[in-house]
Design an enzyme around this catalytic site. Structure first.
Site, PDB file in Angstrom:
ATOM      1  N   ARG A   1       0.826  -1.211   0.000  1.00  0.00           N
ATOM      2  CA  ARG A   1       0.000   0.000   0.000  1.00  0.00           C
ATOM      3  C   ARG A   1       0.858   1.258   0.000  1.00  0.00           C
ATOM      4  NH1 ARG A   1      -3.501  -1.161   5.091  1.00  0.00           N
ATOM      5  NH2 ARG A   1      -1.436  -1.897   5.678  1.00  0.00           N
TER       6      ARG A   1
ATOM      7  N   ASN B   1      -5.903  -3.214   1.801  1.00  0.00           N
ATOM      8  CA  ASN B   1      -5.895  -4.664   1.968  1.00  0.00           C
ATOM      9  C   ASN B   1      -7.329  -5.158   2.083  1.00  0.00           C
ATOM     10  OD1 ASN B   1      -3.099  -4.729   2.063  1.00  0.00           O
ATOM     11  ND2 ASN B   1      -3.005  -4.777   4.288  1.00  0.00           N
TER      12      ASN B   1
END
Length: 111
Positions: free
Chosen positions: A37, A55
């Site tokens: 990320r 996620n």
């Protein structure tokens, strides 16, 4: 490296230069717990892409990228490799109508 790419959406029409597109992307493999990320936020910032990344409970990373087609396609290509510690096994892309995303953020959890 065993990577699979599945792509869905409308590809029959050419986009004009500068036209915004939106790609909804799911990345599978060893992609959580490897800074995927954070690296995605950095890559999007460098490329001027808007959207989000997060996620999801099944172990994948989900992301949305909006911007000019070439830049969005470059982000998708980057996702096929990911950050150094990632091991991407597949990338699924669905092309959608742009919604006018602003900025780029990590979503907790991804929707």
């Amino acid at each position: 490296m065993g990577e699979r790419a599945r792509v869905r959406g409308t590809f029959g029409t050419m986009t004009q230069e500068g036209e915004r597109v939106r790609a909804h992307v799911w990345i599978a493999g060893r992609v959580q717990g490897v800074m995927f990320r954070a690296y995605t936020v950095d890559e999007a910032s460098v490329r001027g892409v808007t959207g989000w990344v997060g996620n999801i409970p099944d172990g994948r990373v989900e992301a949305v990228f909006e911007g000019e087609r070439a830049v969005v396609e470059a982000m998708i290509a980057w996702c096929r490799k990911g950050p150094p510690a990632a091991r991407v096994s597949s990338v699924e892309v669905t092309w959608e109508e742009p919604t006018g995303e602003r900025g780029f953020e990590v979503r907790y959890p991804a929707r």
